[in-house]
Design a protein around this motif. Structure first.
Motif, PDB file in Angstrom:
ATOM      1  N   SER A   1       0.838  -1.199   0.000  1.00 54.09           N
ATOM      2  CA  SER A   1       0.000   0.000   0.000  1.00 54.09           C
ATOM      3  C   SER A   1       0.878   1.256   0.000  1.00 54.09           C
ATOM      4  O   SER A   1       2.102   1.173   0.122  1.00 54.09           O
ATOM      5  CB  SER A   1      -0.916   0.009   1.229  1.00 54.09           C
ATOM      6  N   ARG A   2       0.237   2.409  -0.117  1.00 52.43           N
ATOM      7  CA  ARG A   2       0.956   3.684  -0.055  1.00 52.43           C
ATOM      8  C   ARG A   2       1.318   4.067   1.379  1.00 52.43           C
ATOM      9  O   ARG A   2       2.114   4.971   1.596  1.00 52.43           O
ATOM     10  CB  ARG A   2       0.106   4.789  -0.690  1.00 52.43           C
ATOM     11  N   LYS A   3       0.739   3.412   2.360  1.00 50.85           N
ATOM     12  CA  LYS A   3       1.040   3.699   3.772  1.00 50.85           C
ATOM     13  C   LYS A   3       2.364   3.021   4.128  1.00 50.85           C
ATOM     14  O   LYS A   3       2.570   1.858   3.808  1.00 50.85           O
ATOM     15  CB  LYS A   3      -0.064   3.168   4.689  1.00 50.85           C
ATOM     16  N   HIS A   4       3.235   3.777   4.785  1.00 52.49           N
ATOM     17  CA  HIS A   4       4.537   3.239   5.141  1.00 52.49           C
ATOM     18  C   HIS A   4       4.655   3.004   6.634  1.00 52.49           C
ATOM     19  O   HIS A   4       4.043   3.698   7.438  1.00 52.49           O
ATOM     20  CB  HIS A   4       5.638   4.192   4.681  1.00 52.49           C
ATOM     21  N   GLY A   5       5.483   2.021   6.971  1.00 57.00           N
ATOM     22  CA  GLY A   5       5.813   1.722   8.352  1.00 57.00           C
ATOM     23  C   GLY A   5       7.246   2.114   8.620  1.00 57.00           C
ATOM     24  O   GLY A   5       7.837   2.930   7.903  1.00 57.00           O
ATOM     25  N   SER A   6       7.850   1.502   9.605  1.00 58.97           N
ATOM     26  CA  SER A   6       9.209   1.864  10.020  1.00 58.97           C
ATOM     27  C   SER A   6      10.246   1.609   8.942  1.00 58.97           C
ATOM     28  O   SER A   6      11.263   2.286   8.879  1.00 58.97           O
ATOM     29  CB  SER A   6       9.589   1.092  11.279  1.00 58.97           C
ATOM     30  N   MET A   7      10.010   0.653   8.070  1.00 63.06           N
ATOM     31  CA  MET A   7      10.980   0.286   7.042  1.00 63.06           C
ATOM     32  C   MET A   7      10.497   0.652   5.638  1.00 63.06           C
ATOM     33  O   MET A   7      10.946   0.077   4.658  1.00 63.06           O
ATOM     34  CB  MET A   7      11.279  -1.218   7.122  1.00 63.06           C
ATOM     35  N   GLY A   8       9.577   1.595   5.545  1.00 63.95           N
ATOM     36  CA  GLY A   8       9.024   1.965   4.244  1.00 63.95           C
ATOM     37  C   GLY A   8       7.767   1.165   3.965  1.00 63.95           C
ATOM     38  O   GLY A   8       6.932   0.991   4.848  1.00 63.95           O
ATOM     39  N   PRO A   9       7.606   0.645   2.742  1.00 68.61           N
ATOM     40  CA  PRO A   9       6.412  -0.146   2.425  1.00 68.61           C
ATOM     41  C   PRO A   9       6.270  -1.305   3.419  1.00 68.61           C
ATOM     42  O   PRO A   9       7.257  -1.932   3.787  1.00 68.61           O
ATOM     43  CB  PRO A   9       6.707  -0.669   1.013  1.00 68.61           C
ATOM     44  N   THR A  10       5.063  -1.538   3.853  1.00 70.44           N
ATOM     45  CA  THR A  10       4.853  -2.549   4.886  1.00 70.44           C
ATOM     46  C   THR A  10       3.657  -3.436   4.573  1.00 70.44           C
ATOM     47  O   THR A  10       2.965  -3.237   3.581  1.00 70.44           O
ATOM     48  CB  THR A  10       4.689  -1.878   6.272  1.00 70.44           C
ATOM     49  N   SER A  11       3.412  -4.384   5.440  1.00 68.50           N
ATOM     50  CA  SER A  11       2.271  -5.293   5.352  1.00 68.50           C
ATOM     51  C   SER A  11       1.334  -4.972   6.505  1.00 68.50           C
ATOM     52  O   SER A  11       1.741  -5.050   7.660  1.00 68.50           O
ATOM     53  CB  SER A  11       2.737  -6.746   5.468  1.00 68.50           C
TER      54      SER A  11
ATOM     55  N   ASP B   1      10.065 -10.246   0.967  1.00 67.13           N
ATOM     56  CA  ASP B   1      11.527 -10.267   0.873  1.00 67.13           C
ATOM     57  C   ASP B   1      12.090  -8.988   1.485  1.00 67.13           C
ATOM     58  O   ASP B   1      11.687  -7.887   1.116  1.00 67.13           O
ATOM     59  CB  ASP B   1      11.932 -10.392  -0.598  1.00 67.13           C
ATOM     60  N   LEU B   2      13.016  -9.115   2.395  1.00 63.97           N
ATOM     61  CA  LEU B   2      13.595  -7.962   3.075  1.00 63.97           C
ATOM     62  C   LEU B   2      14.861  -7.442   2.405  1.00 63.97           C
ATOM     63  O   LEU B   2      15.382  -6.402   2.799  1.00 63.97           O
ATOM     64  CB  LEU B   2      13.910  -8.305   4.540  1.00 63.97           C
ATOM     65  N   SER B   3      15.352  -8.118   1.417  1.00 64.62           N
ATOM     66  CA  SER B   3      16.588  -7.660   0.769  1.00 64.62           C
ATOM     67  C   SER B   3      16.303  -6.452  -0.105  1.00 64.62           C
ATOM     68  O   SER B   3      15.251  -6.338  -0.711  1.00 64.62           O
ATOM     69  CB  SER B   3      17.210  -8.784  -0.062  1.00 64.62           C
ATOM     70  N   GLY B   4      17.250  -5.536  -0.159  1.00 69.80           N
ATOM     71  CA  GLY B   4      17.138  -4.376  -1.039  1.00 69.80           C
ATOM     72  C   GLY B   4      16.071  -3.400  -0.651  1.00 69.80           C
ATOM     73  O   GLY B   4      15.394  -2.852  -1.509  1.00 69.80           O
ATOM     74  N   GLY B   5      15.902  -3.136   0.652  1.00 70.11           N
ATOM     75  CA  GLY B   5      14.881  -2.200   1.118  1.00 70.11           C
ATOM     76  C   GLY B   5      14.960  -0.839   0.455  1.00 70.11           C
ATOM     77  O   GLY B   5      13.952  -0.245   0.108  1.00 70.11           O
ATOM     78  N   VAL B   6      16.157  -0.317   0.239  1.00 71.61           N
ATOM     79  CA  VAL B   6      16.324   0.993  -0.371  1.00 71.61           C
ATOM     80  C   VAL B   6      15.805   0.978  -1.806  1.00 71.61           C
ATOM     81  O   VAL B   6      15.200   1.944  -2.269  1.00 71.61           O
ATOM     82  CB  VAL B   6      17.814   1.422  -0.334  1.00 71.61           C
ATOM     83  N   ARG B   7      15.988  -0.125  -2.514  1.00 69.66           N
ATOM     84  CA  ARG B   7      15.485  -0.244  -3.888  1.00 69.66           C
ATOM     85  C   ARG B   7      13.994  -0.050  -3.963  1.00 69.66           C
ATOM     86  O   ARG B   7      13.462   0.461  -4.932  1.00 69.66           O
ATOM     87  CB  ARG B   7      15.782  -1.636  -4.456  1.00 69.66           C
ATOM     88  N   HIS B   8      13.285  -0.500  -2.922  1.00 72.32           N
ATOM     89  CA  HIS B   8      11.832  -0.501  -2.947  1.00 72.32           C
ATOM     90  C   HIS B   8      11.213   0.730  -2.295  1.00 72.32           C
ATOM     91  O   HIS B   8       9.998   0.881  -2.329  1.00 72.32           O
ATOM     92  CB  HIS B   8      11.293  -1.759  -2.238  1.00 72.32           C
TER      93      HIS B   8
END
Length: 183
Positions: free
Chosen positions: A130-140, A172-179
């Protein structure tokens, strides 16, 4: 009935009652799922609670959190982001048995300062991407019922999935900055 026969019957009855009592206590402890007869239940984080994966303080960030307990430990393991919890649960290399895992019902919890409203992760419906972000950006974001998840996705975007439908590549938690374009 002789006195000896009467004593034997009383002793046998006491033995059977004692065994039945022990069985009832043992089965009661098993049905609650915890050691020493305690039921597993989610707990609340405090201001110093930190994420098991990255050490971030949960209270410093918005969005849904997660917690779990492994079967071999009574210690709560915290996640500052629900995606981290899902990744831990779903990852193919996850071999440590989990006793219980919880996420917050985001139909009830405040997004900016989520507290309480814990639900079993395996029974939740999630909105991923979603467009709502959590502590690490896009979240579930987890929800106790499908209608709330669908309403959230309609408003904020994202894909609605039951826990059982989530694949490792979805969390997948890899590449957080990419996403996350904000980083």
């Amino acid at each position: 009935m002789t006195e000896s026969t009467l004593q034997t019957a009383v002793t046998r009855r006491r033995l059977l009652c004692g065994c039945a009592g022990l069985l009832a206590v043992g089965l009661g402890a098993c049905s609650r799922g915890g050691s020493a007869g305690t039921a597993l239940a989610p707990v609340e984080a405090d201001a110093k609670t930190s994420c098991a994966l990255d050490g971030m303080l949960l209270a410093d960030y918005p969005g849904p959190k997660g917690q779990l307990r492994y079967k071999d430990s009574e210690q709560t393991v915290w996640f500052c982001d629900a995606t981290e919890l899902l990744s831990t649960l779903i990852a193919p290399e996850q071999v440590r048995p989990v006793a219980a895992a919880w996420v917050q019902d985001m139909a009830q919890a405040d997004w900016e300062r989520p507290v309480g409203h814990w639900i079993a992760a395996q029974t939740a419906t999630f909105v991923l991407g979603s467009r709502k972000h959590g502590s690490m950006g896009p979240t579930s974001a987890g929800f106790a019922n499908v209608a709330d998840a669908q309403a959230f996705a309609t408003k904020n975007g994202g894909k609605v999935l039951a826990f059982a439908a989530i694949k490792a590549e979805d969390v997948d938690l890899s590449g957080g900055v990419r996403h996350d374009g904000r980083m």
